[in-house]
Design an enzyme around this catalytic site. Structure first.
Site, short mmCIF file in Angstrom:
data_model
loop_
_atom_site.label_atom_id
_atom_site.label_comp_id
_atom_site.label_asym_id
_atom_site.label_seq_id
_atom_site.Cartn_x
_atom_site.Cartn_y
_atom_site.Cartn_z
N PRO A 149 0.79 -1.23 0.00
CA PRO A 149 0.00 0.00 0.00
C PRO A 149 0.82 1.28 0.00
CG PRO A 149 -0.14 -1.12 2.12
CD PRO A 149 0.53 -2.06 1.17
N ASN A 150 0.29 2.26 -0.68
CA ASN A 150 0.84 3.62 -0.78
C ASN A 150 2.09 3.72 -1.66
OD1 ASN A 150 -1.09 4.95 0.98
ND2 ASN A 150 -0.11 3.82 2.65
N ARG A 197 5.47 11.19 -2.26
CA ARG A 197 5.33 10.71 -0.90
C ARG A 197 6.65 10.78 -0.16
NH1 ARG A 197 4.73 4.49 0.97
NH2 ARG A 197 4.30 5.03 3.14
N TYR A 208 11.66 8.00 0.75
CA TYR A 208 11.34 7.12 -0.38
C TYR A 208 11.91 7.57 -1.72
CZ TYR A 208 8.09 5.45 3.14
OH TYR A 208 7.56 4.97 4.30
N ASN A 262 7.82 -5.79 -1.27
CA ASN A 262 7.84 -4.71 -0.29
C ASN A 262 6.42 -4.62 0.24
OD1 ASN A 262 7.85 -2.43 1.21
ND2 ASN A 262 8.87 -1.12 -0.30
N ALA A 297 3.35 -0.86 4.64
CA ALA A 297 2.84 -0.81 6.02
C ALA A 297 2.40 -2.19 6.52
CB ALA A 297 1.67 0.16 6.10
N HIS A 319 4.39 -4.60 8.99
CA HIS A 319 4.37 -4.50 10.44
C HIS A 319 3.10 -5.06 11.06
CE1 HIS A 319 7.58 -1.87 9.19
NE2 HIS A 319 6.72 -1.06 8.60
N ASP A 338 1.33 -15.50 6.33
CA ASP A 338 0.86 -16.88 6.11
C ASP A 338 0.92 -17.25 4.63
OD1 ASP A 338 0.44 -17.31 8.78
OD2 ASP A 338 -1.73 -17.10 8.71
N GLU A 356 12.66 -9.64 0.86
CA GLU A 356 11.89 -8.51 1.38
C GLU A 356 12.69 -7.23 1.13
OE1 GLU A 356 11.09 -8.95 5.58
OE2 GLU A 356 10.44 -6.87 5.79
N HIS A 361 12.77 -2.91 1.47
CA HIS A 361 12.23 -1.63 1.94
C HIS A 361 13.08 -0.51 1.39
CE1 HIS A 361 9.45 -3.63 4.56
NE2 HIS A 361 10.44 -4.42 4.92
N LEU A 362 12.43 0.51 0.88
CA LEU A 362 13.17 1.67 0.36
C LEU A 362 13.96 2.33 1.49
CD1 LEU A 362 10.11 2.79 -1.66
CD2 LEU A 362 12.32 2.47 -2.75
N SER A 363 13.31 2.51 2.62
CA SER A 363 13.95 3.17 3.76
C SER A 363 14.55 2.13 4.70
CB SER A 363 12.92 4.01 4.52
OG SER A 363 11.91 3.18 5.06
N ARG A 376 13.77 4.45 11.90
CA ARG A 376 12.49 5.14 11.93
C ARG A 376 11.72 4.81 13.22
NH1 ARG A 376 9.70 4.75 6.22
NH2 ARG A 376 8.60 6.50 7.17
N ARG A 397 7.98 0.49 13.26
CA ARG A 397 8.48 -0.02 11.97
C ARG A 397 9.64 -1.01 12.14
NH1 ARG A 397 5.91 3.39 8.14
NH2 ARG A 397 5.60 5.45 9.01
C1 DQA Z 1 8.40 0.84 3.56
C2 DQA Z 1 8.54 1.06 5.06
C3 DQA Z 1 7.20 0.89 5.76
O1 DQA Z 1 7.34 1.09 7.15
C4 DQA Z 1 6.20 1.90 5.23
O2 DQA Z 1 4.93 1.70 5.82
C5 DQA Z 1 6.11 1.91 3.74
C6 DQA Z 1 7.31 1.72 2.95
C7 DQA Z 1 9.71 1.13 2.80
O3 DQA Z 1 9.79 0.76 1.64
O4 DQA Z 1 10.63 1.76 3.35
O5 DQA Z 1 5.04 2.17 3.18
O6 DQA Z 1 8.10 -0.53 3.34
#
Ligand code: DQA
Length: 161
Positions: free
Chosen positions: A22-23, A30, A35, A86, A89, A92, A99, A110, A112-114, A119, A123
Protein backbone atom coordinates in the site's frame (compact mmCIF):
# COMPACT_ATOMS: atom_id res chain seq x y z
CA UNK A 1 8.00 -28.76 -4.11
CA UNK A 2 4.44 -27.47 -4.59
CA UNK A 3 4.86 -27.73 -8.34
CA UNK A 4 6.84 -24.56 -8.92
CA UNK A 5 8.66 -24.15 -12.18
CA UNK A 6 12.29 -25.16 -12.19
CA UNK A 7 14.75 -23.55 -14.53
CA UNK A 8 16.90 -25.83 -16.59
CA UNK A 9 18.97 -25.72 -19.77
CA UNK A 10 17.36 -23.81 -22.59
CA UNK A 11 13.86 -23.74 -21.17
CA UNK A 12 11.95 -20.51 -20.92
CA UNK A 13 13.53 -17.71 -18.94
CA UNK A 14 12.96 -17.72 -15.19
CA UNK A 15 10.11 -15.50 -14.06
CA UNK A 16 10.26 -13.21 -11.09
CA UNK A 17 7.36 -11.43 -9.40
CA UNK A 18 7.76 -8.07 -7.65
CA UNK A 19 4.94 -7.09 -5.29
CA UNK A 20 4.53 -3.56 -3.94
CA UNK A 21 2.21 -2.94 -1.00
CA UNK A 22 0.00 0.00 0.00
CA UNK A 23 0.84 3.62 -0.78
CA UNK A 24 3.78 2.66 -2.98
CA UNK A 25 1.70 3.76 -5.99
CA UNK A 26 2.22 7.27 -4.55
CA UNK A 27 6.01 7.18 -4.81
CA UNK A 28 7.30 10.44 -6.22
CA UNK A 29 4.70 12.37 -4.22
CA UNK A 30 5.33 10.71 -0.90
CA UNK A 31 7.90 11.59 1.82
CA UNK A 32 10.85 11.95 -0.56
CA UNK A 33 13.32 11.95 2.34
CA UNK A 34 12.49 8.33 2.99
CA UNK A 35 11.34 7.12 -0.38
CA UNK A 36 13.12 9.24 -3.02
CA UNK A 37 11.62 11.04 -5.99
CA UNK A 38 11.20 8.27 -8.57
CA UNK A 39 7.66 7.17 -9.37
CA UNK A 40 6.62 3.53 -9.10
CA UNK A 41 6.31 3.39 -12.89
CA UNK A 42 9.93 4.53 -13.24
CA UNK A 43 11.09 2.01 -10.66
CA UNK A 44 9.15 -0.80 -12.33
CA UNK A 45 10.75 0.06 -15.68
CA UNK A 46 14.22 -0.21 -14.11
CA UNK A 47 13.28 -3.46 -12.38
CA UNK A 48 12.15 -5.01 -15.68
CA UNK A 49 15.28 -3.83 -17.48
CA UNK A 50 17.53 -5.23 -14.73
CA UNK A 51 15.68 -8.54 -14.79
CA UNK A 52 16.10 -8.71 -18.55
CA UNK A 53 19.83 -7.97 -18.20
CA UNK A 54 19.98 -10.92 -15.78
CA UNK A 55 18.21 -13.23 -18.24
CA UNK A 56 14.88 -13.20 -16.40
CA UNK A 57 11.39 -11.88 -17.01
CA UNK A 58 9.89 -9.65 -14.30
CA UNK A 59 6.25 -8.95 -13.58
CA UNK A 60 5.34 -6.19 -11.18
CA UNK A 61 2.16 -5.76 -9.13
CA UNK A 62 0.96 -3.10 -6.69
CA UNK A 63 -2.11 -3.01 -4.51
CA UNK A 64 -3.38 -1.04 -1.57
CA UNK A 65 -5.52 -4.02 -0.49
CA UNK A 66 -4.30 -6.79 1.76
CA UNK A 67 -6.51 -9.48 0.15
CA UNK A 68 -5.31 -8.58 -3.34
CA UNK A 69 -1.71 -8.93 -2.18
CA UNK A 70 -2.49 -12.31 -0.59
CA UNK A 71 -4.13 -13.55 -3.82
CA UNK A 72 -1.17 -12.41 -5.90
CA UNK A 73 1.15 -14.38 -3.60
CA UNK A 74 -1.07 -17.44 -4.14
CA UNK A 75 -0.52 -17.01 -7.89
CA UNK A 76 3.22 -16.91 -7.30
CA UNK A 77 3.07 -20.46 -5.95
CA UNK A 78 2.85 -21.88 -9.45
CA UNK A 79 3.97 -19.26 -11.89
CA UNK A 80 7.22 -17.74 -10.63
CA UNK A 81 10.75 -18.77 -9.71
CA UNK A 82 11.36 -16.01 -7.13
CA UNK A 83 9.42 -13.31 -5.32
CA UNK A 84 10.52 -9.83 -4.27
CA UNK A 85 8.08 -8.09 -1.95
CA UNK A 86 7.84 -4.71 -0.29
CA UNK A 87 4.78 -5.22 1.89
CA UNK A 88 5.00 -1.53 2.94
CA UNK A 89 2.84 -0.81 6.02
CA UNK A 90 1.58 -4.43 6.01
CA UNK A 91 5.14 -5.47 6.89
CA UNK A 92 4.37 -4.50 10.44
CA UNK A 93 0.83 -5.83 10.77
CA UNK A 94 -0.19 -8.55 8.32
CA UNK A 95 -0.42 -12.13 9.55
CA UNK A 96 -2.37 -12.86 6.32
CA UNK A 97 0.56 -11.87 4.10
CA UNK A 98 2.99 -13.72 6.37
CA UNK A 99 0.86 -16.88 6.11
CA UNK A 100 0.69 -16.57 2.32
CA UNK A 101 4.47 -16.23 2.09
CA UNK A 102 4.86 -19.35 4.23
CA UNK A 103 3.25 -21.39 1.43
CA UNK A 104 5.89 -20.44 -1.15
CA UNK A 105 8.92 -22.62 -1.73
CA UNK A 106 10.75 -20.23 -4.05
CA UNK A 107 13.27 -17.66 -2.78
CA UNK A 108 11.59 -14.57 -1.27
CA UNK A 109 13.43 -11.26 -0.79
CA UNK A 110 11.89 -8.51 1.38
CA UNK A 111 12.72 -4.98 0.22
CA UNK A 112 12.23 -1.63 1.94
CA UNK A 113 13.17 1.67 0.36
CA UNK A 114 13.95 3.17 3.76
CA UNK A 115 16.00 1.74 6.59
CA UNK A 116 13.06 0.82 8.82
CA UNK A 117 15.39 0.61 11.85
CA UNK A 118 16.17 4.33 11.63
CA UNK A 119 12.49 5.14 11.93
CA UNK A 120 9.64 4.92 14.46
CA UNK A 121 9.79 1.87 16.75
CA UNK A 122 6.60 0.35 15.27
CA UNK A 123 8.48 -0.02 11.97
CA UNK A 124 11.29 -2.02 13.57
CA UNK A 125 9.13 -5.15 13.69
CA UNK A 126 8.60 -7.07 10.45
CA UNK A 127 6.20 -10.01 10.53
CA UNK A 128 7.93 -11.25 7.36
CA UNK A 129 11.54 -11.14 8.55
CA UNK A 130 11.87 -14.79 9.59
CA UNK A 131 9.88 -16.08 6.62
CA UNK A 132 11.94 -14.53 3.83
CA UNK A 133 15.31 -15.71 2.58
CA UNK A 134 16.92 -12.27 2.58
CA UNK A 135 16.14 -8.61 3.22
CA UNK A 136 17.33 -5.31 1.78
CA UNK A 137 16.47 -1.97 3.40
CA UNK A 138 17.70 1.59 3.17
CA UNK A 139 19.05 1.68 -0.40
CA UNK A 140 16.04 3.42 -1.92
CA UNK A 141 15.00 2.17 -5.35
CA UNK A 142 18.42 0.54 -5.81
CA UNK A 143 17.32 -2.00 -3.22
CA UNK A 144 14.87 -3.45 -5.75
CA UNK A 145 17.59 -3.70 -8.39
CA UNK A 146 19.97 -5.35 -5.93
CA UNK A 147 17.20 -7.78 -5.03
CA UNK A 148 16.58 -8.64 -8.69
CA UNK A 149 20.29 -9.42 -9.22
CA UNK A 150 20.38 -11.47 -6.02
CA UNK A 151 17.24 -13.35 -7.01
CA UNK A 152 18.78 -14.16 -10.41
CA UNK A 153 21.77 -15.58 -8.62
CA UNK A 154 19.58 -17.61 -6.24
CA UNK A 155 17.49 -19.01 -9.07
CA UNK A 156 20.56 -19.82 -11.14
CA UNK A 157 22.18 -21.69 -8.30
CA UNK A 158 18.87 -23.04 -7.04
CA UNK A 159 20.19 -21.75 -3.78
CA UNK A 160 17.38 -22.67 -1.44
CA UNK A 161 17.12 -23.75 2.15
C1 DQA B 1 8.40 0.84 3.56
C2 DQA B 1 8.54 1.06 5.06
C3 DQA B 1 7.20 0.89 5.76
O1 DQA B 1 7.34 1.09 7.15
C4 DQA B 1 6.20 1.90 5.23
O2 DQA B 1 4.93 1.70 5.82
C5 DQA B 1 6.11 1.91 3.74
C6 DQA B 1 7.31 1.72 2.95
C7 DQA B 1 9.71 1.13 2.80
O3 DQA B 1 9.79 0.76 1.64
O4 DQA B 1 10.63 1.76 3.35
O5 DQA B 1 5.04 2.17 3.18
O6 DQA B 1 8.10 -0.53 3.34
Amino acid sequence: MNGHRKMSGNEKKPRILIIHGPNLNMLGQREATWYGTATLEEIDTEIKQTAQDCGMVAETFQSNYEGALVEKIHEAMKAYDALIINPAAYTHTSVAIRDALLMLDVPIIEVHLSNIYRREPFRHKSLMADVVKARIAGFGKNGYLMAVRAAADMVRREFRD
